[in-house]
Design a protein around this motif. Sequence first.
Motif, PDB file in Angstrom:
ATOM      1  N   GLN A  99       0.842  -1.157  -0.313  1.00  0.00           N
ATOM      2  CA  GLN A  99      -0.016   0.081  -0.002  1.00  0.00           C
ATOM      3  C   GLN A  99       1.039   1.291  -0.232  1.00  0.00           C
ATOM      4  O   GLN A  99       1.751   1.453   0.662  1.00  0.00           O
ATOM      5  N   VAL A 100       0.489   2.139  -0.829  1.00  0.00           N
ATOM      6  CA  VAL A 100       1.611   3.482  -1.163  1.00  0.00           C
ATOM      7  C   VAL A 100       1.153   4.372   0.058  1.00  0.00           C
ATOM      8  O   VAL A 100      -0.159   4.570   0.094  1.00  0.00           O
ATOM      9  N   GLN A 101       2.029   4.974   0.705  1.00  0.00           N
ATOM     10  CA  GLN A 101       1.507   6.019   1.728  1.00  0.00           C
ATOM     11  C   GLN A 101       2.540   7.254   1.540  1.00  0.00           C
ATOM     12  O   GLN A 101       3.780   6.941   1.058  1.00  0.00           O
ATOM     13  N   LEU A 102       1.759   8.409   1.616  1.00  0.00           N
ATOM     14  CA  LEU A 102       2.752   9.648   1.397  1.00  0.00           C
ATOM     15  C   LEU A 102       2.588  10.442   2.867  1.00  0.00           C
ATOM     16  O   LEU A 102       1.190  10.583   3.212  1.00  0.00           O
ATOM     17  N   VAL A 103       3.417  10.671   3.528  1.00  0.00           N
ATOM     18  CA  VAL A 103       3.379  11.432   4.896  1.00  0.00           C
ATOM     19  C   VAL A 103       4.030  12.848   4.828  1.00  0.00           C
ATOM     20  O   VAL A 103       5.463  12.767   4.426  1.00  0.00           O
ATOM     21  N   GLU A 104       3.219  13.963   4.875  1.00  0.00           N
ATOM     22  CA  GLU A 104       3.997  15.145   4.933  1.00  0.00           C
ATOM     23  C   GLU A 104       4.369  15.755   6.119  1.00  0.00           C
ATOM     24  O   GLU A 104       3.725  15.321   7.173  1.00  0.00           O
ATOM     25  N   SER A 105       5.247  16.411   6.479  1.00  0.00           N
ATOM     26  CA  SER A 105       5.784  16.969   7.522  1.00  0.00           C
ATOM     27  C   SER A 105       6.196  18.473   7.289  1.00  0.00           C
ATOM     28  O   SER A 105       6.569  18.810   5.911  1.00  0.00           O
ATOM     29  N   GLY A 106       6.233  19.302   8.189  1.00  0.00           N
ATOM     30  CA  GLY A 106       6.978  20.694   8.128  1.00  0.00           C
ATOM     31  C   GLY A 106       6.202  21.746   7.902  1.00  0.00           C
ATOM     32  O   GLY A 106       6.652  22.992   7.734  1.00  0.00           O
ATOM     33  N   GLY A 107       4.773  21.896   7.887  1.00  0.00           N
ATOM     34  CA  GLY A 107       3.972  22.770   7.922  1.00  0.00           C
ATOM     35  C   GLY A 107       4.016  23.836   9.162  1.00  0.00           C
ATOM     36  O   GLY A 107       4.656  23.221  10.113  1.00  0.00           O
ATOM     37  N   GLY A 108       3.398  24.881   9.184  1.00  0.00           N
ATOM     38  CA  GLY A 108       3.423  25.659  10.158  1.00  0.00           C
ATOM     39  C   GLY A 108       3.025  27.151  10.063  1.00  0.00           C
ATOM     40  O   GLY A 108       2.524  27.507   8.870  1.00  0.00           O
TER      41      GLY A 108
END
Length: 115
Positions: free
Chosen positions: A1-10
């Motif tokens: 299963q493909v997963q994309l996890v974003e981080s770094g917003g604010g």
Amino acid sequence: QVQLVESGGGLVQAGGSLRLSCAASGIIFGILHMGWYRQAPGKQRELVAAVAPGGTTTYTDSVKGRFTISRDNAKGTVDLQMNSLKPEDTSVYYCKAQFLSHEYWGQGTQVSVSS
């Protein structure tokens, strides 16, 4: 299963910088076209920047010279360095991966720029 996890917003003041990161798993990263999109309230989702498997980059006009997209095929990540941020950059930013007709999206990360 493909997963994309974003981080770094604010939240950042106008003129400031943020770096978004998207980590992909479940697929061979090197074959993917990767992109960052954004969607502000009441507006359509728009492409911000994209990077092809070979490294060719594309930017929407409003971010040229301020944003830089980069990918690390070994780590399976794509980053978006955002400098000289403006209040109009305020949006939810989404990471997208594409291979042929298959598209995969991350959950989104909020970027808010105060004036």
